[in-house]
Design a protein around this motif. Structure first.
Motif, PDB file in Angstrom:
ATOM      1  N   ALA A 185      -3.158  -0.402  -5.405  1.00 56.63           N
ATOM      2  CA  ALA A 185      -2.112  -1.059  -4.620  1.00 56.63           C
ATOM      3  C   ALA A 185      -1.756  -0.239  -3.378  1.00 56.63           C
ATOM      4  CB  ALA A 185      -0.874  -1.280  -5.484  1.00 56.63           C
ATOM      5  N   ARG A 186      -1.656   1.077  -3.541  1.00 54.89           N
ATOM      6  CA  ARG A 186      -1.386   1.940  -2.377  1.00 54.89           C
ATOM      7  C   ARG A 186      -2.487   1.807  -1.332  1.00 54.89           C
ATOM      8  NH1 ARG A 186       0.114   5.776  -6.385  1.00 54.89           N
ATOM      9  NH2 ARG A 186      -1.937   6.784  -6.208  1.00 54.89           N
ATOM     10  N   GLU A 187      -3.714   1.750  -1.798  1.00 56.12           N
ATOM     11  CA  GLU A 187      -4.866   1.609  -0.891  1.00 56.12           C
ATOM     12  C   GLU A 187      -4.807   0.276  -0.136  1.00 56.12           C
ATOM     13  OE1 GLU A 187      -9.688   1.135  -1.343  1.00 56.12           O
ATOM     14  OE2 GLU A 187      -8.610   2.293  -2.859  1.00 56.12           O
ATOM     15  N   ALA A 188      -4.453  -0.791  -0.838  1.00 53.56           N
ATOM     16  CA  ALA A 188      -4.338  -2.110  -0.206  1.00 53.56           C
ATOM     17  C   ALA A 188      -3.245  -2.105   0.853  1.00 53.56           C
ATOM     18  CB  ALA A 188      -4.057  -3.175  -1.255  1.00 53.56           C
ATOM     19  N   ALA A 189      -2.085  -1.522   0.515  1.00 54.00           N
ATOM     20  CA  ALA A 189      -0.968  -1.470   1.464  1.00 54.00           C
ATOM     21  C   ALA A 189      -1.353  -0.688   2.713  1.00 54.00           C
ATOM     22  CB  ALA A 189       0.250  -0.846   0.797  1.00 54.00           C
ATOM     23  N   ALA A 190      -2.107   0.382   2.537  1.00 61.83           N
ATOM     24  CA  ALA A 190      -2.540   1.194   3.675  1.00 61.83           C
ATOM     25  C   ALA A 190      -3.596   0.484   4.509  1.00 61.83           C
ATOM     26  CB  ALA A 190      -3.091   2.536   3.179  1.00 61.83           C
ATOM     27  N   SER A 191      -4.382  -0.393   3.874  1.00 61.56           N
ATOM     28  CA  SER A 191      -5.462  -1.094   4.582  1.00 61.56           C
ATOM     29  C   SER A 191      -4.963  -2.245   5.442  1.00 61.56           C
ATOM     30  CB  SER A 191      -6.482  -1.646   3.569  1.00 61.56           C
ATOM     31  OG  SER A 191      -7.084  -0.596   2.850  1.00 61.56           O
ATOM     32  N   TYR A 192      -3.816  -2.832   5.066  1.00 58.64           N
ATOM     33  CA  TYR A 192      -3.293  -4.001   5.791  1.00 58.64           C
ATOM     34  C   TYR A 192      -1.824  -3.783   6.155  1.00 58.64           C
ATOM     35  CZ  TYR A 192      -7.532  -6.053   3.866  1.00 58.64           C
ATOM     36  OH  TYR A 192      -8.841  -6.304   3.537  1.00 58.64           O
ATOM     37  N   PRO A 193      -1.542  -2.759   6.953  1.00 62.99           N
ATOM     38  CA  PRO A 193      -0.132  -2.405   7.208  1.00 62.99           C
ATOM     39  C   PRO A 193       0.643  -3.443   8.005  1.00 62.99           C
ATOM     40  CG  PRO A 193      -1.607  -1.108   8.604  1.00 62.99           C
ATOM     41  CD  PRO A 193      -2.472  -1.826   7.622  1.00 62.99           C
ATOM     42  N   GLU A 194      -0.028  -4.240   8.826  1.00 67.31           N
ATOM     43  CA  GLU A 194       0.664  -5.265   9.614  1.00 67.31           C
ATOM     44  C   GLU A 194       0.810  -6.572   8.846  1.00 67.31           C
ATOM     45  OE1 GLU A 194       1.982  -4.590  12.634  1.00 67.31           O
ATOM     46  OE2 GLU A 194       1.278  -2.553  12.226  1.00 67.31           O
ATOM     47  N   PHE A 195       0.007  -6.736   7.820  1.00 68.42           N
ATOM     48  CA  PHE A 195      -0.043  -7.992   7.063  1.00 68.42           C
ATOM     49  C   PHE A 195       0.857  -7.950   5.829  1.00 68.42           C
ATOM     50  CE2 PHE A 195      -2.579 -10.625   3.894  1.00 68.42           C
ATOM     51  CZ  PHE A 195      -2.218 -11.861   4.423  1.00 68.42           C
ATOM     52  N   ILE A 196       0.817  -6.844   5.106  1.00 74.27           N
ATOM     53  CA  ILE A 196       1.616  -6.706   3.883  1.00 74.27           C
ATOM     54  C   ILE A 196       3.011  -6.204   4.257  1.00 74.27           C
ATOM     55  CG2 ILE A 196       1.852  -5.472   1.694  1.00 74.27           C
ATOM     56  CD1 ILE A 196      -1.233  -5.409   1.553  1.00 74.27           C
ATOM     57  N   VAL A 197       4.025  -7.042   3.982  1.00 78.21           N
ATOM     58  CA  VAL A 197       5.398  -6.713   4.395  1.00 78.21           C
ATOM     59  C   VAL A 197       6.284  -6.325   3.209  1.00 78.21           C
ATOM     60  CG1 VAL A 197       5.324  -8.109   6.492  1.00 78.21           C
ATOM     61  CG2 VAL A 197       6.043  -9.176   4.324  1.00 78.21           C
TER      62      VAL A 197
END
Length: 366
Positions: free
Chosen positions: A136-148
């Motif tokens: 989950a941390r990796e996903a949040a870091a990969s899409y910082p403008e998309f995941i709010v």
């Protein structure tokens, strides 16, 4: 230079009538009627305008069942220019949702489901091994403008025997990623008091007007002290109507108790769009007009209030020099039957009807 579009005779929610000029997708003038000319003019007499509506809780992955729908079907076609998908995807497939968002006319953000499988199943928090914090941390870091933000559905049918543990893990993930939590509330266990204690400023309670026994109000209609404490420390309240999460009775209790209206969202997906009780964002907004909120309060709950929570205040404004991000709608007189999630039917004398949006440099009619 591109064509100058003038939308004439639009009414703001404060009652003023204005013309709005747009060139190359940018607002170039907001003036009283008749002061500017354009190559293309559209008479919008009888219509209201606001900044583009924002629906903070939807399910926008069409292949998911039951909680899925097409982005533009629940977006621009409903008068909504910005959607927030509320946890349809977890870390396993959040990239697929991001890719789909790039092809839509509607702007889409996402709340990352803390379960890596997302809504591939509807008991996605029943197995703690599905909550993979590293992924989950990796996903949040990969899409910082998309995941709010992060989404945790904390009700009995979702967590099963996991109890409050998924929310404790969500809290840890929130602290590590600096992303707020949206927490779905419903049937116990866990008890609503356990959930409220873990919420921090900027977190969101969605479904706060649900009529289930584990809700935020005592039987006499007074709010739980835990709710008042959460509000005082900056927890945000979101409607999230959905199929089973909005009660006229509870909404009336909240209004009587003076609980502020923060954001109105639909929790819309194919089933409750086609078969009710949601149908459309216009239908949900009409319910709050019926409850006695002013048009200004209702529209604020899908514009500036939602934009502020997103940290994107420009989405909730109509300003010269900004991208044209507009929703046109009518306020119509006539009887409209409204149904809540409990089967309670009320009849409104006025109703809201979305007529179109101006977004991405073009007009899209509803």
């Amino acid at each position: 230079m591109g064509t100058e579009n003038v939308l004439r005779n639009l009414q703001l929610v404060d009652g003023r009538i204005m013309d709005i000029s747009i060139q190359d997708g940018i607002i170039t003038a907001i003036t009283p009627p008749g002061q500017v000319e354009g190559e293309t003019e559209l008479d919008c007499s009888g219509l209201y305008v606001s900044s583009g509506w924002i629906d903070l809780h939807v399910h926008a992955v069409p292949e998911l069942n039951p909680y899925g729908d097409d982005i533009d079907e629940i977006g621009v076609k409903q008068g909504v220019t910005t959607l927030v998908d509320a946890g349809s995807r977890g870390a396993d497939r959040i990239g697929d949702l991001y890719t789909a968002s790039l092809k839509a006319d509607t702007q889409l953000f996402a709340l990352l489901n803390i379960s890596r499988i997302g809504l591939e199943r509807t008991d996605e928090l029943s197995q703690l091994e599905w909550i993979d914090l590293a992924k989950a941390r990796e996903a949040a870091a990969s899409y910082p403008e998309f995941i709010v933000g992060l989404k945790a559905r904390i009700s009995q049918s979702v967590v099963k025997d996991s109890g409050i543990q998924p929310l404790l893990l969500a809290r840890t993930l929130s602290e590590e990623t600096k992303l707020p939590l949206m927490v779905h509330i419903g049937s116990a266990p866990p008890s609503i008091s356990e959930v409220l204690e873990l919420l921090q400023p900027g977190d969101v309670i969605t479904h706060y007007l649900n009529g289930k026994s584990n809700n935020l109000f005592h039987e006499d209609g007074t709010p739980l002290q835990g709710l008042l404490d959460a509000i005082a420390r900056g927890v945000h309240l979101d409607v999230g109507h959905g199929t089973a999460s909005f009660s006229f009775r509870v909404a009336e209790q909240a209004k009587t108790a003076g609980i502020a209206l923060n954001t109105i969202s639909t929790d819309i997906y194919r089933g409750n769009r086609l078969n009710g009780p949601v149908y459309s964002i216009s239908n949900v907004l009409t319910k709050f007009l019926y409850l006695g909120y002013s048009l200004e309060e209702v529209i604020r709950a899908v514009t500036s209030s939602a934009a502020a929570w997103l940290g994107k205040p420009e989405l909730g404004q109509i300003r010269v020099g900004h991208q044209a991000n507009l929703t046109m709608f009518a306020l119509k007189k006539g009887e409209k039957q409204l149904k809540d999630s409990e089967g309670d039917i009320r009849v409104a004398q006025y109703y809201i009807e979305a007529k179109g949006v101006f977004t991405n440099g073009s007009l899209i009619t509803s």
